[in-house]
Motif scaffolding. Structure first.
Motif, mmCIF file in Angstrom:
data_model
loop_
_atom_site.group_PDB
_atom_site.id
_atom_site.type_symbol
_atom_site.label_atom_id
_atom_site.label_comp_id
_atom_site.label_asym_id
_atom_site.label_seq_id
_atom_site.Cartn_x
_atom_site.Cartn_y
_atom_site.Cartn_z
ATOM 1 N N PHE A 124 11.479 16.176 -4.030
ATOM 2 C CA PHE A 124 10.050 15.937 -3.980
ATOM 3 C C PHE A 124 9.443 16.402 -2.667
ATOM 4 C CE2 PHE A 124 11.563 12.720 -6.941
ATOM 5 C CZ PHE A 124 10.675 12.868 -7.986
ATOM 6 N N LEU A 125 8.212 16.881 -2.753
ATOM 7 C CA LEU A 125 7.408 17.110 -1.568
ATOM 8 C C LEU A 125 6.601 15.837 -1.349
ATOM 9 C CD1 LEU A 125 6.014 20.701 -2.170
ATOM 10 C CD2 LEU A 125 7.790 20.030 -0.580
ATOM 11 N N PHE A 126 6.309 15.547 -0.109
ATOM 12 C CA PHE A 126 5.506 14.352 0.164
ATOM 13 C C PHE A 126 4.476 14.659 1.239
ATOM 14 C CE2 PHE A 126 6.707 12.726 4.340
ATOM 15 C CZ PHE A 126 7.799 13.514 4.627
ATOM 16 N N LEU A 127 3.451 13.828 1.252
ATOM 17 C CA LEU A 127 2.394 13.938 2.237
ATOM 18 C C LEU A 127 2.161 12.544 2.795
ATOM 19 C CD1 LEU A 127 0.161 15.536 3.645
ATOM 20 C CD2 LEU A 127 -1.266 15.168 1.632
ATOM 21 N N ALA A 128 2.521 12.359 4.050
ATOM 22 C CA ALA A 128 2.359 11.059 4.696
ATOM 23 C C ALA A 128 0.879 10.698 4.774
ATOM 24 C CB ALA A 128 2.977 11.080 6.091
ATOM 25 N N ARG A 129 0.574 9.439 4.584
ATOM 26 C CA ARG A 129 -0.805 8.974 4.573
ATOM 27 C C ARG A 129 -1.566 9.430 5.814
ATOM 28 N NH1 ARG A 129 -2.715 3.039 3.102
ATOM 29 N NH2 ARG A 129 -2.786 4.034 1.099
ATOM 30 N N GLU A 130 -0.931 9.360 6.972
ATOM 31 C CA GLU A 130 -1.628 9.725 8.206
ATOM 32 C C GLU A 130 -1.896 11.220 8.323
ATOM 33 O OE1 GLU A 130 2.764 9.473 9.093
ATOM 34 O OE2 GLU A 130 1.347 8.115 8.173
ATOM 35 N N GLU A 183 2.811 23.574 2.063
ATOM 36 C CA GLU A 183 3.019 23.104 3.434
ATOM 37 C C GLU A 183 1.720 23.178 4.233
ATOM 38 O OE1 GLU A 183 6.357 25.391 4.812
ATOM 39 O OE2 GLU A 183 7.761 24.235 3.590
ATOM 40 N N LEU A 184 0.902 24.214 3.996
ATOM 41 C CA LEU A 184 -0.397 24.307 4.665
ATOM 42 C C LEU A 184 -1.324 23.169 4.234
ATOM 43 C CD1 LEU A 184 -1.046 28.144 4.558
ATOM 44 C CD2 LEU A 184 -0.686 26.743 6.598
ATOM 45 N N CYS A 185 -1.089 22.666 3.034
ATOM 46 C CA CYS A 185 -1.857 21.509 2.552
ATOM 47 C C CYS A 185 -1.360 20.211 3.187
ATOM 48 C CB CYS A 185 -1.755 21.397 1.032
ATOM 49 S SG CYS A 185 -2.560 22.755 0.169
ATOM 50 N N GLY A 186 -0.247 20.285 3.910
ATOM 51 C CA GLY A 186 0.274 19.116 4.603
ATOM 52 C C GLY A 186 1.535 18.527 4.009
ATOM 53 N N PHE A 187 1.973 19.041 2.858
ATOM 54 C CA PHE A 187 3.174 18.504 2.217
ATOM 55 C C PHE A 187 4.425 18.919 2.982
ATOM 56 C CE2 PHE A 187 0.166 18.206 -1.227
ATOM 57 C CZ PHE A 187 0.525 17.030 -1.846
ATOM 58 N N GLU A 188 5.406 18.049 2.961
ATOM 59 C CA GLU A 188 6.695 18.304 3.605
ATOM 60 C C GLU A 188 7.798 18.016 2.596
ATOM 61 O OE1 GLU A 188 7.056 15.996 7.185
ATOM 62 O OE2 GLU A 188 4.988 16.410 7.747
ATOM 63 N N LYS A 189 8.892 18.736 2.719
ATOM 64 C CA LYS A 189 10.038 18.508 1.846
ATOM 65 C C LYS A 189 11.105 17.760 2.631
ATOM 66 C CE LYS A 189 12.946 20.646 -1.573
ATOM 67 N NZ LYS A 189 13.194 21.818 -2.376
ATOM 68 N N LEU A 190 11.552 16.671 2.065
ATOM 69 C CA LEU A 190 12.627 15.920 2.688
ATOM 70 C C LEU A 190 13.941 16.633 2.424
ATOM 71 C CD1 LEU A 190 11.715 12.273 1.652
ATOM 72 C CD2 LEU A 190 11.456 13.314 3.905
ATOM 73 N N GLU A 191 14.793 16.701 3.415
ATOM 74 C CA GLU A 191 16.092 17.339 3.253
ATOM 75 C C GLU A 191 16.874 16.621 2.156
ATOM 76 O OE1 GLU A 191 20.009 18.417 5.906
ATOM 77 O OE2 GLU A 191 18.102 18.062 6.893
ATOM 78 N N SER A 237 0.835 -1.189 0.000
ATOM 79 C CA SER A 237 0.000 0.000 0.000
ATOM 80 C C SER A 237 0.879 1.252 0.000
ATOM 81 C CB SER A 237 -0.933 0.006 1.203
ATOM 82 O OG SER A 237 -0.195 0.182 2.376
ATOM 83 N N ILE A 238 0.304 2.333 -0.455
ATOM 84 C CA ILE A 238 1.032 3.605 -0.522
ATOM 85 C C ILE A 238 1.081 4.218 0.871
ATOM 86 C CG2 ILE A 238 1.020 5.917 -1.502
ATOM 87 C CD1 ILE A 238 -0.438 4.761 -3.920
ATOM 88 N N THR A 239 2.260 4.589 1.304
ATOM 89 C CA THR A 239 2.407 5.189 2.626
ATOM 90 C C THR A 239 2.502 6.701 2.570
ATOM 91 O OG1 THR A 239 4.798 4.914 2.540
ATOM 92 C CG2 THR A 239 3.532 3.160 3.577
ATOM 93 N N CYS A 240 2.745 7.254 1.370
ATOM 94 C CA CYS A 240 2.791 8.707 1.257
ATOM 95 C C CYS A 240 2.462 9.114 -0.165
ATOM 96 C CB CYS A 240 4.146 9.254 1.685
ATOM 97 S SG CYS A 240 5.517 8.690 0.685
ATOM 98 N N LEU A 241 2.114 10.360 -0.338
ATOM 99 C CA LEU A 241 1.760 10.921 -1.625
ATOM 100 C C LEU A 241 2.832 11.922 -2.014
ATOM 101 C CD1 LEU A 241 -0.396 11.495 -3.875
ATOM 102 C CD2 LEU A 241 -1.349 13.190 -2.316
ATOM 103 N N PHE A 242 3.444 11.721 -3.182
ATOM 104 C CA PHE A 242 4.462 12.649 -3.666
ATOM 105 C C PHE A 242 3.814 13.620 -4.640
ATOM 106 C CE2 PHE A 242 7.095 9.233 -2.154
ATOM 107 C CZ PHE A 242 8.191 9.882 -1.634
ATOM 108 N N ILE A 243 4.238 14.862 -4.582
ATOM 109 C CA ILE A 243 3.730 15.871 -5.503
ATOM 110 C C ILE A 243 4.619 15.878 -6.748
ATOM 111 C CG2 ILE A 243 5.024 17.815 -4.542
ATOM 112 C CD1 ILE A 243 2.451 19.476 -4.939
ATOM 113 N N HIS A 244 4.001 15.980 -7.890
ATOM 114 C CA HIS A 244 4.733 15.965 -9.150
ATOM 115 C C HIS A 244 5.702 17.147 -9.205
ATOM 116 C CE1 HIS A 244 5.491 16.092 -13.457
ATOM 117 N NE2 HIS A 244 5.064 14.845 -13.473
#
Length: 70
Positions: free
Chosen positions: A38-44, A26-34, A1-8
Motif C-alpha cells: 500500500f501507498l500511504f499519506l500521513a495526515r500531517e 509521490e508528488l501527491c505526497g504518497f509514500e510506499k512502506l518497505e 481518528s485516522i492518522t494516514c490515508l491509504f491508496i486503494h
C-alpha cells in the motif's frame, strides 16, 4: 481518528504501473512502506490543493480522448 490515508491497491496498480505513475503519486505526497503493498499519506502531509489538482488531472486523462496524442 485516522492518522494516514491509504491508496486503494487498484488505483495504485493502474496509476503506479504507468510511466511516471509512481512519481506522480509521490508528488501527491504518497509514500510506499518497505515491504508493504500500500501507498500511504500521513495526515500531517495531506495537501488538499495538491490532491484536488491531481484528481482533476487524472479525470482529464480519463475523459479527454486526445490525452497523450501530442
Amino acid at each position: 481518528s485516522i492518522t494516514c490515508l491509504f491508496i486503494h491497491p487498484t488505483l495504485q496498480e493502474r496509476v503506479g504501473n504507468l510511466h511516471g505513475g509512481m512519481e506522480f503519486l509521490e508528488l501527491c505526497g504518497f509514500e510506499k512502506l518497505e515491504g508493504n503493498e500500500f501507498l500511504f499519506l500521513a495526515r500531517e502531509k495531506v495537501d488538499k490543493a495538491i490532491l484536488n489538482t491531481a484528481g482533476a488531472e487524472l479525470n482529464s486523462a480519463i475523459t479527454n480522448p486526445f490525452f497523450g496524442v501530442l
